[in-house]
Design an enzyme around this catalytic site. Structure first.
Site, short mmCIF file in Angstrom:
data_model
loop_
_atom_site.label_atom_id
_atom_site.label_comp_id
_atom_site.label_asym_id
_atom_site.label_seq_id
_atom_site.Cartn_x
_atom_site.Cartn_y
_atom_site.Cartn_z
N MET A 30 -9.72 12.10 15.10
CA MET A 30 -8.95 12.31 13.88
C MET A 30 -9.74 11.83 12.66
SD MET A 30 -5.00 11.92 14.95
CE MET A 30 -4.93 10.16 14.97
N GLY A 31 -11.05 11.66 12.82
CA GLY A 31 -11.89 11.33 11.68
C GLY A 31 -11.88 9.85 11.33
N LEU A 33 -14.60 8.18 11.06
CA LEU A 33 -15.42 7.87 12.24
C LEU A 33 -16.04 6.48 12.16
CD1 LEU A 33 -17.24 11.32 12.64
CD2 LEU A 33 -15.13 10.51 13.76
N HIS A 34 -16.06 5.81 13.32
CA HIS A 34 -16.69 4.50 13.42
C HIS A 34 -17.56 4.49 14.68
CE1 HIS A 34 -13.65 3.86 16.46
NE2 HIS A 34 -12.67 3.98 15.57
N HIS A 37 -16.26 6.09 17.96
CA HIS A 37 -16.40 7.55 18.04
C HIS A 37 -17.87 7.91 18.29
CE1 HIS A 37 -12.88 7.24 15.12
NE2 HIS A 37 -12.36 7.90 16.13
N LYS A 152 -9.99 2.87 24.76
CA LYS A 152 -9.16 2.26 23.71
C LYS A 152 -7.72 2.78 23.76
CE LYS A 152 -8.18 0.65 19.50
NZ LYS A 152 -7.32 1.65 18.98
N GLN A 156 -3.28 7.41 26.67
CA GLN A 156 -3.63 8.78 26.26
C GLN A 156 -4.63 9.39 27.24
OE1 GLN A 156 -4.54 10.10 22.05
NE2 GLN A 156 -6.61 9.66 22.72
N SER A 189 -9.78 3.30 13.28
CA SER A 189 -9.72 3.77 11.90
C SER A 189 -8.67 2.99 11.12
CB SER A 189 -9.38 5.26 11.88
OG SER A 189 -10.25 5.95 12.74
N ARG A 190 -7.64 2.50 11.83
CA ARG A 190 -6.55 1.77 11.16
C ARG A 190 -7.00 0.39 10.66
NH1 ARG A 190 -3.58 4.70 15.03
NH2 ARG A 190 -1.88 5.89 14.08
P1 AMP Z 1 -8.98 8.89 17.22
O1 AMP Z 1 -9.85 9.40 16.12
O2 AMP Z 1 -8.39 7.55 16.96
O3 AMP Z 1 -8.00 9.90 17.71
O4 AMP Z 1 -9.96 8.63 18.45
C1 AMP Z 1 -10.78 9.65 18.97
C2 AMP Z 1 -11.37 9.19 20.27
O5 AMP Z 1 -12.15 8.02 20.06
C3 AMP Z 1 -10.30 8.82 21.32
O6 AMP Z 1 -10.71 9.29 22.58
C4 AMP Z 1 -10.29 7.31 21.25
O7 AMP Z 1 -9.85 6.69 22.44
C5 AMP Z 1 -11.75 7.02 20.96
N1 AMP Z 1 -11.88 5.69 20.36
C6 AMP Z 1 -11.24 5.21 19.26
N2 AMP Z 1 -11.58 3.94 19.03
C7 AMP Z 1 -12.46 3.59 20.00
C8 AMP Z 1 -13.18 2.39 20.32
N3 AMP Z 1 -13.05 1.29 19.59
N4 AMP Z 1 -14.00 2.41 21.39
C9 AMP Z 1 -14.13 3.53 22.16
N5 AMP Z 1 -13.49 4.68 21.91
C10 AMP Z 1 -12.66 4.71 20.86
#
Ligand code: AMP
Length: 292
Positions: A30-31, A33-34, A37, A152, A156, A189-190
């Site tokens: 969902m962008g 990005l860190h 991701h 994480k 899901q 991202s939060r």
């Molecule tokens: P999101 O953008 O939050 O929907 O996350 C996209 C993908 O990145 C999902 O599969 C998350 O589980 C993964 N993700 C988010 N944060 C982390 C993290 N800290 N470490 C590993 N994967 C992550």
């Protein structure tokens, strides 16, 4: 990097790659990005000739409209990060490309067998129906060989894996470990929205998770319900406010009393840090199944 906003153009590009015999890896996001991701993307780039990242803030998985409105959006920064990384394809669709018949665009019936009735599912009604809907649609569009998701969001991951198996989708799902800040806070991202006070307290979440792991390592027959209750109480100190702390079977997501009740056991928690809701988890026991 190639940026696509339309399904048709994306599929034309991917068809060429597939015809050439290249494997496609897919990382939906969902962008904002860190490093978390980026780690998923690096793994996909190691294991596939072509990697697709999608950025789509999916409205149907937000049960709280304020959360959706406040969700960080920074497309220029994300595009630059992906280009630097060398990601081949970014899919950043318009909403009508994902939901051509509106948000009620039908999704195949998937019986989640109660996987959505615990933890996040209790506190975020409708969230996993939205996740299943969007991931199914994205898989239908991209048709990757491999799908990369983060530990994480453990629940899901389990729900998407279940959907893939139930529908017999021809894609392999791969779970990647949680990437953390130096002080242990899981990247999210939060985190950008945490106040300094909440940010200072948030590493406590991982400390408590690690304490549970240490206790089960020391005492493999420990009463996990008692450990979970104690962990909840430890987290219940301002400015943190835990919503749940559960130790569950890694496949059914049902609470377990002792480690030997399941092949995989995971401790999962959701905690409000000020007005930001954070989730985290730790694997206490893991038996990879044959497909992973
Ligand atoms: P999101 O953008 O939050 O929907 O996350 C996209 C993908 O990145 C999902 O599969 C998350 O589980 C993964 N993700 C988010 N944060 C982390 C993290 N800290 N470490 C590993 N994967 C992550």
């Amino acid at each position: 990097m190639r940026l696509f906003k339309r399904v048709e153009a994306l599929q034309r590009h991917l068809q060429q790659r597939k015809t050439a015999g290249d494997a496609v890896g897919f990382v939906p996001t969902m962008g904002a990005l860190h490093e978390g991701h980026l780690e998923l993307l690096r793994r996909s780039m190691r294991e596939n000739q072509c990697t697709v990242c999608s950025i789509f803030v999916n409205p149907t998985q937000f049960n709280d409209p304020t959360d959706l409105a406040k969700y960080p959006r920074m497309p220029e920064k994300d595009i630059a990060a992906l280009a630097r990384l060398g990601c081949e394809v970014l899919f950043m669709p318009w909403e009508e490309e994902i939901y051509p018949q509106g948000k009620d665009t039908p999704t195949p019936e998937v019986d989640l067998q109660g996987l959505d009735a615990t933890m996040e599912g209790v506190h975020r009604p409708g969230h996993f129906a939205g996740v299943v809907q969007v991931v199914h649609r994205l898989l239908e569009i991209v048709q990757p060989d491999r799908l990369y998701m983060g530990q994480k969001d453990y629940q899901q991951f389990v729900i998407v894996r279940h959907m893939i198996r139930q529908l017999g989708l021809p894609v392999r799902i791969i779970m990647c470990p949680i990437v953390r800040e130096a002080d242990g806070l899981a990247l999210s991202s939060r985190n950008l929205r945490l106040t300094p006070e909440a940010r200072a307290a948030a590493p406590r979440i991982y400390e408590v998770l690690k304490e549970v792991l240490a206790q089960t390592a020391r005492q493999p027959d420990a009463d996990l319900e008692a450990l979970a209750a104690a962990a909840f109480a430890k987290l219940d100190q301002l400015p943190l406010k835990p919503e749940y702390f559960e130790i569950v079977d890694g496949t059914t997501l049902q609470p377990v009393r002792t480690l030997d009740e399941a092949d995989s056991v995971v401790a999962c928690t959701a905690v409000w840090a000020g007005d930001v809701r954070l989730i985290d988890n730790i694997i206490l026991k893991w038996e990879a199944d044959e497909e992973e």
